[in-house]
Motif scaffolding. Structure first.
Motif, PDB file in Angstrom:
ATOM      1  N   ASP A  35       0.815  -1.208   0.000  1.00 43.14           N
ATOM      2  CA  ASP A  35       0.000   0.000   0.000  1.00 43.14           C
ATOM      3  C   ASP A  35       0.856   1.268   0.000  1.00 43.14           C
ATOM      4  N   MET A  36       2.117   1.126  -0.425  1.00 43.40           N
ATOM      5  CA  MET A  36       3.024   2.269  -0.509  1.00 43.40           C
ATOM      6  C   MET A  36       3.457   2.484  -1.957  1.00 43.40           C
ATOM      7  N   CYS A  37       3.692   3.734  -2.320  1.00 47.06           N
ATOM      8  CA  CYS A  37       4.112   4.067  -3.683  1.00 47.06           C
ATOM      9  C   CYS A  37       5.635   4.010  -3.769  1.00 47.06           C
ATOM     10  N   VAL A  38       6.119   3.233  -4.716  1.00 40.92           N
ATOM     11  CA  VAL A  38       7.558   3.019  -4.870  1.00 40.92           C
ATOM     12  C   VAL A  38       8.021   3.561  -6.224  1.00 40.92           C
ATOM     13  N   ILE A  39       9.146   4.263  -6.199  1.00 36.08           N
ATOM     14  CA  ILE A  39       9.813   4.681  -7.436  1.00 36.08           C
ATOM     15  C   ILE A  39      10.941   3.687  -7.682  1.00 36.08           C
ATOM     16  N   ALA A  40      11.011   3.137  -8.888  1.00 38.21           N
ATOM     17  CA  ALA A  40      11.978   2.074  -9.166  1.00 38.21           C
ATOM     18  C   ALA A  40      12.662   2.304 -10.505  1.00 38.21           C
ATOM     19  N   GLU A  63      12.440  15.345 -10.876  1.00 39.26           N
ATOM     20  CA  GLU A  63      11.085  14.805 -10.729  1.00 39.26           C
ATOM     21  C   GLU A  63      10.147  15.852 -10.145  1.00 39.26           C
ATOM     22  N   CYS A  64       8.956  15.942 -10.719  1.00 36.02           N
ATOM     23  CA  CYS A  64       7.903  16.799 -10.167  1.00 36.02           C
ATOM     24  C   CYS A  64       6.587  16.047 -10.389  1.00 36.02           C
ATOM     25  N   ALA A  65       6.108  15.367  -9.338  1.00 38.95           N
ATOM     26  CA  ALA A  65       4.954  14.482  -9.484  1.00 38.95           C
ATOM     27  C   ALA A  65       3.839  14.894  -8.530  1.00 38.95           C
ATOM     28  N   TRP A  66       2.723  14.186  -8.608  1.00 38.26           N
ATOM     29  CA  TRP A  66       1.609  14.397  -7.681  1.00 38.26           C
ATOM     30  C   TRP A  66       1.178  13.032  -7.159  1.00 38.26           C
ATOM     31  N   PHE A  67       1.094  12.930  -5.823  1.00 37.65           N
ATOM     32  CA  PHE A  67       0.768  11.663  -5.182  1.00 37.65           C
ATOM     33  C   PHE A  67      -0.522  11.794  -4.378  1.00 37.65           C
ATOM     34  N   ASP A  68      -1.248  10.693  -4.264  1.00 42.54           N
ATOM     35  CA  ASP A  68      -2.518  10.693  -3.548  1.00 42.54           C
ATOM     36  C   ASP A  68      -2.301  11.076  -2.083  1.00 42.54           C
ATOM     37  N   PRO A  69      -2.980  12.112  -1.590  1.00 41.85           N
ATOM     38  CA  PRO A  69      -2.732  12.587  -0.216  1.00 41.85           C
ATOM     39  C   PRO A  69      -2.998  11.544   0.864  1.00 41.85           C
ATOM     40  N   ILE A  70      -4.086  10.797   0.756  1.00 42.29           N
ATOM     41  CA  ILE A  70      -4.415   9.813   1.799  1.00 42.29           C
ATOM     42  C   ILE A  70      -3.345   8.727   1.837  1.00 42.29           C
ATOM     43  N   LEU A  71      -2.910   8.279   0.683  1.00 41.71           N
ATOM     44  CA  LEU A  71      -1.866   7.251   0.607  1.00 41.71           C
ATOM     45  C   LEU A  71      -0.582   7.741   1.274  1.00 41.71           C
ATOM     46  N   ILE A  72      -0.195   8.973   0.986  1.00 41.68           N
ATOM     47  CA  ILE A  72       1.046   9.506   1.546  1.00 41.68           C
ATOM     48  C   ILE A  72       0.917   9.704   3.056  1.00 41.68           C
ATOM     49  N   GLN A 103      -0.926   7.898   5.070  1.00 41.15           N
ATOM     50  CA  GLN A 103      -0.850   6.562   5.675  1.00 41.15           C
ATOM     51  C   GLN A 103       0.577   6.029   5.664  1.00 41.15           C
ATOM     52  N   THR A 104       1.312   6.295   4.588  1.00 42.85           N
ATOM     53  CA  THR A 104       2.704   5.846   4.525  1.00 42.85           C
ATOM     54  C   THR A 104       3.539   6.518   5.595  1.00 42.85           C
ATOM     55  N   GLY A 105       3.332   7.823   5.769  1.00 43.08           N
ATOM     56  CA  GLY A 105       4.073   8.544   6.797  1.00 43.08           C
ATOM     57  C   GLY A 105       3.816   7.992   8.184  1.00 43.08           C
ATOM     58  N   ARG A 106       2.549   7.671   8.472  1.00 43.89           N
ATOM     59  CA  ARG A 106       2.218   7.107   9.786  1.00 43.89           C
ATOM     60  C   ARG A 106       2.810   5.717   9.956  1.00 43.89           C
ATOM     61  N   SER A 107       2.734   4.894   8.901  1.00 45.02           N
ATOM     62  CA  SER A 107       3.221   3.514   9.002  1.00 45.02           C
ATOM     63  C   SER A 107       4.719   3.459   9.256  1.00 45.02           C
ATOM     64  N   TYR A 137       4.925  15.777   4.355  1.00 41.37           N
ATOM     65  CA  TYR A 137       4.034  16.709   5.056  1.00 41.37           C
ATOM     66  C   TYR A 137       3.154  17.467   4.063  1.00 41.37           C
ATOM     67  N   ARG A 138       3.708  17.831   2.920  1.00 37.03           N
ATOM     68  CA  ARG A 138       2.954  18.587   1.921  1.00 37.03           C
ATOM     69  C   ARG A 138       2.066  17.692   1.075  1.00 37.03           C
ATOM     70  N   PHE A 139       2.601  16.580   0.587  1.00 38.50           N
ATOM     71  CA  PHE A 139       1.787  15.695  -0.248  1.00 38.50           C
ATOM     72  C   PHE A 139       0.619  15.108   0.531  1.00 38.50           C
ATOM     73  N   ALA A 140       0.800  14.867   1.827  1.00 34.56           N
ATOM     74  CA  ALA A 140      -0.284  14.308   2.639  1.00 34.56           C
ATOM     75  C   ALA A 140      -1.436  15.290   2.790  1.00 34.56           C
ATOM     76  N   ARG A 141      -1.173  16.567   2.613  1.00 37.28           N
ATOM     77  CA  ARG A 141      -2.219  17.586   2.741  1.00 37.28           C
ATOM     78  C   ARG A 141      -2.753  18.045   1.384  1.00 37.28           C
ATOM     79  N   GLY A 142      -2.037  17.725   0.318  1.00 42.51           N
ATOM     80  CA  GLY A 142      -2.516  18.040  -1.015  1.00 42.51           C
ATOM     81  C   GLY A 142      -1.735  19.158  -1.666  1.00 42.51           C
ATOM     82  N   VAL A 143      -0.872  18.803  -2.602  1.00 43.32           N
ATOM     83  CA  VAL A 143      -0.088  19.780  -3.350  1.00 43.32           C
ATOM     84  C   VAL A 143      -0.906  20.257  -4.547  1.00 43.32           C
ATOM     85  N   ASP A 144      -0.688  21.492  -4.951  1.00 41.84           N
ATOM     86  CA  ASP A 144      -1.396  22.070  -6.097  1.00 41.84           C
ATOM     87  C   ASP A 144      -1.237  21.170  -7.328  1.00 41.84           C
ATOM     88  N   THR A 145      -2.358  20.716  -7.868  1.00 38.40           N
ATOM     89  CA  THR A 145      -2.313  19.791  -9.003  1.00 38.40           C
ATOM     90  C   THR A 145      -1.863  20.460 -10.299  1.00 38.40           C
TER      91      THR A 145
END
Length: 386
Positions: free
Chosen positions: A199-204, A235-244, A246-250, A259-267
């Motif tokens: 349930d985590m986003c990985v860059i590979a 890299e300049c991407a946009w990630f789902d806030p809820i996912l980020i 949850q990842t930070g908490r886990s 901190y920023r992506f979890a709250r929602g960065v300007d799309t």
């Protein structure tokens, strides 16, 4: 009684600072240490645009405290096609990913002006490339990441979910007896090893096999930039806030990006963020930029909704002209179409504004809560005794 760290000053912080005896009580610390005064803002979770200086400046200007000066971001033309491409295998985690190659850069210590700006907010200067991304993170609330291309395996960056890794199991007589499956792991830029779950986003890289970053949270040590770096992929991407979130908490990670992506960065900030980073990198490090690569599609912008400006008076008691209401909303970035019935469209950085009541709150906030009329409650008479 403070240490150097508590005053965000460089140097040793083992004990309390000793100051000159001739300093008068009440002397501003900024003057004593030759530092810039720092204003510390407490930001509510619904206002991620306040996590950048530009967002704070916009609101202050709307309230009449100065004039908003945000220079336009001029595009930088690419001179070749980027040799690094991007593949999205988990668009639900990262729906859009932009990037650009810059070759022939010269990395090294940042200039003094950049060091001072970062140190004033408690950040340590690392090198020019990393400092540029940190500056934009705090200035525009737009996190970025820079990869050393020489350290990438292959020419494709893959965005996917975490996955299990099979490890052969050998029995007591030395024979393979199947495989054990465990979470793949990443050594992050903070030198900590983290397990990467599904349930985590990985860059590979390496065709998607080798993790090189935790999307929206932290990059990997394996592709970090050093003074020897000459070619980079920004890299300049946009990630789902809820996912980020949850990842930070886990993983107990609270990085500036997380901190920023979890709250929602300007799309709508992906290409402007790349362009701004490109200009700063070229100015500080030189180099030659490629064309911008954009893979995927950003979430749709907020839609317009009807707004009855009479609700401002009905909900707050404020008596404001239509021009004043429109001026406040426009200064905050809302698009206002006036007429018998108003239509208002929130900007891409204000997804918290979902209806008329939110606009009333914005108008009252900028006009000033101290301007709200005070009306005593009606006298209901003495309570009955019975």
């Amino acid at each position: 009684l403070c240490s150097a760290a508590e005053l965000e000053q460089p140097g040793e912080s083992d004990g309390i600072l000793e100051l000159s005896d001739d300093l008068a009580v009440g002397t501003p610390a900024a003057g004593v240490f030759g530092a810039e005064p720092v204003i510390d803002f407490e930001v509510t979770p619904n206002r991620p645009d306040w996590l950048g200086v530009s967002g704070i400046a916009r609101d202050l200007a709307a309230a009449g405290l100065g004039t908003l000066k945000t220079p336009a971001i001029e595009p930088v033309a690419g001179t070749f096609a980027s040799p690094i491409t991007v593949r999205l295998d988990a668009p639900e985690m990262c729906p859009v990913f932009a990037g650009r190659t810059i070759r022939g850069v010269k990395n090294g210590p940042s200039p003094e002006w950049l060091k001072r700006r970062l140190e004033a907010i408690g950040l340590r200067s690392i090198n020019r490339l990393v400092d540029v991304t940190n500056l934009i993170t705090y200035d525009r609330a737009r996190p970025l990441h820079v990869y050393d291309i020489a350290k990438l395996v292959g020419s494709e960056i893959v965005v996917r979910a975490g996955q299990k890794v099979a490890q052969p199991f050998v029995n007591d007589v030395g024979e393979e007896a199947g495989a054990l499956h465990h979470d793949e792991r990443l050594i992050a830029l903070n030198s900590v090893t983290y397990p990467l779950k599904a349930d985590m986003c990985v860059i590979a890289d390496a065709g998607g096999e080798r993790p090189i970053g935790l999307g929206g949270v932290m990059g990997g040590e394996s592709t970090g930039c050093s003074d020897e770096t000459t070619d980079v992929f920004v890299e300049c991407a946009w990630f789902d806030p809820i996912l980020i979130a949850q990842t930070g908490r886990s993983l107990s990670i609270n990085s500036d990006a997380q901190y920023r992506f979890a709250r929602g960065v300007d799309t709508a900030s992906l290409v402007p963020g790349i362009e701004l980073a490109t200009r700063l990198i070229l100015d500080l490090c030189g180099g030659e930029p490629s064309e911008i690569v954009v893979t995927g599609q950003a979430p749709a912008a907020p839609t317009a909704f009807a707004f009855d400006r009479a609700r401002v008076g009905a909900l707050t008691g404020l008596s404001l002209t239509d021009d004043r209401i429109a001026d406040i909303l426009t200064a905050l970035g809302f698009a206002v179409e006036r007429g018998p019935s108003w239509s208002v469209t929130p900007p891409t950085w204000r997804r918290d504004a979902e209806g008329p009541a939110d606009l009333v709150e914005e108008v009252a906030r900028i006009e000033g809560f101290d301007q709200l009329p005070t009306t005593p409650l009606p006298d209901q008479g003495a309570p009955s005794k019975g």
